[in-house]
Motif scaffolding. Structure first.
Motif, PDB file in Angstrom:
ATOM      1  N   LEU A 115       1.169  -0.962   0.386  1.00 46.67           N
ATOM      2  CA  LEU A 115      -0.132   0.254   0.437  1.00 46.67           C
ATOM      3  C   LEU A 115       1.178   1.220   0.257  1.00 46.67           C
ATOM      4  N   ALA A 142      -1.016   4.332   3.925  1.00 48.42           N
ATOM      5  CA  ALA A 142      -2.404   3.769   3.954  1.00 48.42           C
ATOM      6  C   ALA A 142      -2.358   3.289   4.590  1.00 48.42           C
ATOM      7  N   THR A 173      -8.970   2.469   2.431  1.00 46.39           N
ATOM      8  CA  THR A 173      -8.604   2.878   3.367  1.00 46.39           C
ATOM      9  C   THR A 173      -8.634   3.127   4.470  1.00 46.39           C
ATOM     10  N   GLN A 229     -10.203   6.113   0.756  1.00 45.72           N
ATOM     11  CA  GLN A 229     -10.163   6.123  -0.517  1.00 45.72           C
ATOM     12  C   GLN A 229     -10.097   4.656  -0.812  1.00 45.72           C
ATOM     13  N   LEU A 277      -8.105   1.447  -2.952  1.00 51.68           N
ATOM     14  CA  LEU A 277      -7.346   1.577  -4.290  1.00 51.68           C
ATOM     15  C   LEU A 277      -6.971  -0.154  -4.971  1.00 51.68           C
ATOM     16  N   LEU A 280      -0.614  -0.884  -8.355  1.00 52.07           N
ATOM     17  CA  LEU A 280      -1.757  -0.042  -8.458  1.00 52.07           C
ATOM     18  C   LEU A 280      -2.374   0.672  -9.089  1.00 52.07           C
ATOM     19  N   GLN A 282      -5.570   2.044  -9.937  1.00 49.47           N
ATOM     20  CA  GLN A 282      -6.504   2.995  -9.908  1.00 49.47           C
ATOM     21  C   GLN A 282      -6.292   3.070  -8.703  1.00 49.47           C
ATOM     22  N   THR A 283      -6.882   4.558  -8.461  1.00 46.69           N
ATOM     23  CA  THR A 283      -7.630   5.142  -6.972  1.00 46.69           C
ATOM     24  C   THR A 283      -8.278   6.080  -6.963  1.00 46.69           C
ATOM     25  N   GLN A 339     -11.495   8.755  -4.789  1.00 51.81           N
ATOM     26  CA  GLN A 339     -11.387   9.297  -3.112  1.00 51.81           C
ATOM     27  C   GLN A 339     -13.219   9.628  -3.384  1.00 51.81           C
TER      28      GLN A 339
END
Length: 107
Positions: free
Chosen positions: A60, A64, A80, A84, A86, A95, A97-98, A100
């Motif tokens: 992570l 996070a 998280t 977020q 992840l 990773l 895509q992230t 919010q």
């Protein structure tokens, strides 16, 4: 009164005969239903290949902390404590895509 050597024949009323047959039929159906449920449970629980595959190493981002994890086809989502999501590749752990999470509007 009949003689002890003679057998007595008792005529069963039609309603009693119907009730006896109904109870027997329902018992057979219920036993069959229980057997079907047990068979379905055995089949469903014996599917060991359906378990999601975790990547060998999930890293992570700094700071996070995971709150929840869910699995999809080819990806792993980690929620998280910083609100977020992840999206990680399930094979490599990279990773993808992230996202919010926006707070709910105050009413």
């Amino acid at each position: 009164m009949t003689h002890p050597s003679e057998s007595e024949t008792i005529d069963e009323p039609a309603q009693l005969r119907f009730l006896r047959r109904l109870v027997t039929t329902l018992t057979v159906i219920m036993v069959g239903g229980v057997l079907v449920v047990i068979a379905l449970l055995v089949i469903r629980l014996s599917e060991g290949d359906a378990a999601p595959q975790l990547p060998a190493d999930i890293t992570l981002p700094d700071g996070a902390t995971a709150r929840a994890v869910t699995f999809g086809t080819g990806w792993v989502a980690v929620v998280t404590t910083e609100d977020q999501i992840l999206i990680l590749d399930s094979e490599t752990g990279a990773l993808r895509q992230t996202l919010q999470i926006q707070p709910a509007p105050a009413d």
